[in-house]
Every structure is written in C-alpha cells, then in structure tokens.
Design a protein around this motif. Structure first.
Motif, mmCIF file in Angstrom:
data_model
loop_
_atom_site.group_PDB
_atom_site.id
_atom_site.type_symbol
_atom_site.label_atom_id
_atom_site.label_comp_id
_atom_site.label_asym_id
_atom_site.label_seq_id
_atom_site.Cartn_x
_atom_site.Cartn_y
_atom_site.Cartn_z
ATOM 1 N N SER A 89 2.752 10.848 -5.545
ATOM 2 C CA SER A 89 2.424 9.552 -6.105
ATOM 3 C C SER A 89 0.909 9.430 -6.088
ATOM 4 O O SER A 89 0.221 10.307 -5.558
ATOM 5 N N HIS A 90 0.377 8.370 -6.709
ATOM 6 C CA HIS A 90 -1.040 8.017 -6.606
ATOM 7 C C HIS A 90 -1.935 9.007 -7.344
ATOM 8 O O HIS A 90 -2.225 8.827 -8.514
ATOM 9 N N SER A 135 -0.642 6.190 -1.232
ATOM 10 C CA SER A 135 0.816 6.040 -1.230
ATOM 11 C C SER A 135 1.414 6.533 0.084
ATOM 12 O O SER A 135 2.355 5.940 0.612
ATOM 13 N N TYR A 185 3.647 3.850 2.147
ATOM 14 C CA TYR A 185 5.090 4.022 2.317
ATOM 15 C C TYR A 185 5.484 4.370 3.751
ATOM 16 O O TYR A 185 6.598 4.063 4.169
#
Length: 385
Positions: free
Chosen positions: A26-27, A107, A111
């Motif tokens: 992600s990111h 991320s 998370y």
C-alpha cells in the motif's frame, strides 16, 4: 522499544547474498518494489486479501530462465487476511527466514499501530524505527515538537476555536475513512461552529473531534512535498539529497476548486463542504532560488533528529510544505520514511534524483541502492533499526 541488539541478532541469521526487499502493499509499495528490482533485489509485498490484485496479479513479476526481470515488480506477494497479521510471530519468522529487509511506510504503521511497530515487530527494518512515532499528531514529541526544537518554520498554532481570527485549517481524522482527513477551514469562531456542526451531521468527523484536532494558520500558496534522502554511508558527497518533489490531488477539494466561485458559495450554503482525501500525486520542481532554503530545512531536520531521536533519520524523509506570497516555506507535515507521493518517480526517476546520480533515480531505487551499498561495504547495521 524493541532493543537494537535483538534486531541485529535477527539480522545475523540472514544470508545477505540472498537479501530481499519487503514492504506492506500500500502507500508507496510500487515505487519501493520497482526501485528494488532496478537494483537487482527480489521483492516481497505483504498484501491484504481482497486488496491484493494490484500486487499479486497486475504487477506480479515475470523472470526469464536466468532470473532476469521481464515484467512487473512484485516477485512474491504474501497475501494475509489483514495487513496487521504481519505482526503474527509465524509471519515474521517467515519473512526473516526469507531474508527480507523491511521498508516501513505510513500504511504499515497505520494498520499495525505504532506501539506494535516499536515493540513487537522483530524483522530488521531499513530506516528509523523510533522516528515513526513522531507522525502521531498530538504525541508529546511529535513532528511539531521536532520542528520547534530545530527552529524550522511551521504554521502558527491556534489554541482554541474562540481564538480563530483569520483563515484557519482544522486538522482532524475522518470519522469513517479512518486513514484519511476530515480537515476543514474556518475564518472565525462562528464559521467554525457552523462547519463543524454540519460535518458532524454528515458523519465526516466525530462529535468529540477537538480532542485530537490541530488548528493552525492556513498558508495560502502552493504545496510542495520535498522528498529527501539522508545517507549515513555517504563519504564523498553530501549526505543529504533532494530526490524529488510532488504535490497532491485531493478529493473532493480539487473538483470543488475547479468550479466558478459563485457555485462554490452555493455549495457551501447547501452544507456541502469539500473534503481533503488524498487520491493521487503529481511531480513538480522548485525555482532554483528556493532550493537553498529547502536544503537548509533538511539540514536542520537531520540535525534535530540525531539530537533527539538517536541515531536520527536514516534514508528517505519528506518535508511537506506550503510557500507563501513572499516565498517563505511553512512545514505542515513531516514523514520520517518514504513519502506517499513517490510513485510519481517510479521507473523514470525524478529530475533532481536523476541529475544527482546521472541515471533514473526514484526514492524506491535510492533506498535499495543504499541497501546494496551497505551489504557490499559490510555496514548493513548502520541503516537497520
């Protein structure tokens, strides 16, 4: 904080000739993986089931019989039930047995939670583990604290809503989109009450949003995210490098700004207030007379990070800035890791990084180049926390 000795003890079990670059998918993961491939590493992308297709299918790598890359950037997608499952001991053991050197991005922290990243994640991490907490806005020693200690410019803080006497931005998390922003602006206390009441009604912000809000002077001017890199290993040139500059596309703000002023007012009268959800990035450059100021800020940040967060910044960091009408910088955010907009550098590099290194140099590639150099010089412990 997990001890450095424990992390370096885990690193001792690695076969660094087979080192791989790992990242939460992600990111800025595509830039990280693309850069690693360019520097000859294999890549591991830790994915969440249902959000993995970009990495496990569309950018999955293909190699020829000799191991040369033919297509894609992700060699090994690791698909978990959720991102935070990376913290499970068996998953961490698998990463370490696979010789994965881990690149943190926002991320990963969002998370998994900063406490777990600091205390429970045992995989050797490239970069500054202890600086990641400075992104937790409102923490006692957050990035605003560092900026103040370093004497760096940032927007003036507004202590309470009643003090608003000019255009002010109220920074608060989105109620539903937990990783996004419920930011809004107000010119005075009455407008603050009006807008916040409407946003609470719309479910954009929590009723008690002020507990975690940061209110500060709104700087009118363009936004430049300055993507820097600090190399502990560099011995001949400057240890600080400017690799690139990016700026954001934000929804629904950007569409709102494209409307004629009359329609903007009508929307606001109807209670439709623009949101600041980042959905993309673009590339930019600075006029050259501003570059000295940019490097001066980077020098101050690096020095402060070393003083207050030993061993200080390692690798990429991003100073997110606005420039006012008098060409003064104001820093409104600091990322002590790879920035969120570096995918604009991917594969083609960036004018600044390319000019410095005389080849395509993205942030992702510069990260893996540093890892390669550290392995070859037997100095890997200098960039691992």
């Amino acid at each position: 904080m997990i001890s450095r000795d424990e992390v370096l003890g885990n690193l001792e079990r690695y076969d660094l000739k087979k080192a791989k670059i790992g990242v939460v998918a992600s990111h800025s993961a595509l830039d990280t993986c693309d850069g690693a491939i360019s520097e000859g590493f294999q890549t591991v992308a830790v994915c969440q089931q249902g959000r993995d297709a970009t990495f496990s299918k569309y950018f999955k790598s293909q190699r020829d019989a000799s191991g040369n890359i033919v297509r894609g950037v992700v060699d090994e997608p690791m698909v978990l039930d959720k991102f935070s499952s990376i913290l499970k001991p068996e998953v961490q053991d698998s990463l370490m047995k696979n010789n994965v050197l881990f690149i943190p991005n926002r991320s990963f922290v969002s998370y998994c939670g900063i406490d777990a990243v600091e205390n429970d994640f045992k995989v050797p991490m490239v970069g500054s583990r202890n600086l990641l907490r400075s992104e937790e806005r409102g923490d006692e020693r957050d990035y605003y604290w560092i900026l103040e200690k370093a004497g760096m410019p940032f927007p003036k803080k507004v202590e309470k809503p009643e003090d608003i006497d000019g255009l002010t931005i109220i920074k608060v998390h989105h109620k539903v989109k937990k990783l996004e922003r419920g930011f809004f602006t107000a010119k005075d206390y009455d407008q603050f009450v009006e807008k916040s009441t409407e946003l609470i009604k719309q479910g954009v912000i929590e009723e008690d949003f002020l507990k975690s809000a940061r209110m500060e002077q709104y700087i009118i001017g363009p936004v430049f995210n300055l993507d820097f890199f600090y190399s502990p290993l560099e011995e001949k040139g400057s240890k600080i490098e400017l690799l690139g500059i990016d700026w954001r596309f934000e929804s629904s703000l950007d569409g709102y700004c494209r409307l004629p002023g009359k329609q903007q007012v009508e929307l606001e009268n109807d209670g439709i207030i623009p949101e600041y959800t980042v959905c993309g990035h673009n590339s930019a450059t600075l006029r050259e007379s501003l570059l000295d100021k940019a490097f001066e800020m980077a020098e101050k940040y690096v020095a402060a990070s070393k003083k207050y967060y030993d061993p200080g910044i390692i690798g990429p960091f991003c100073l997110q800035t606005c420039v006012d009408k008098d060409l003064n910088f104001y820093i409104y955010d600091v990322a002590p890791r790879i920035g969120g907009g570096t995918n604009v550098h991917m594969s083609v590099g960036h004018p600044y990084g390319n000019a410095l290194w005389r080849r395509e140099m993205s942030t992702g590639r510069r990260l893996s180049m540093e890892v390669r150099r550290a392995i070859e010089q037997e100095r890997i412990e200098e960039i691992i926390t």
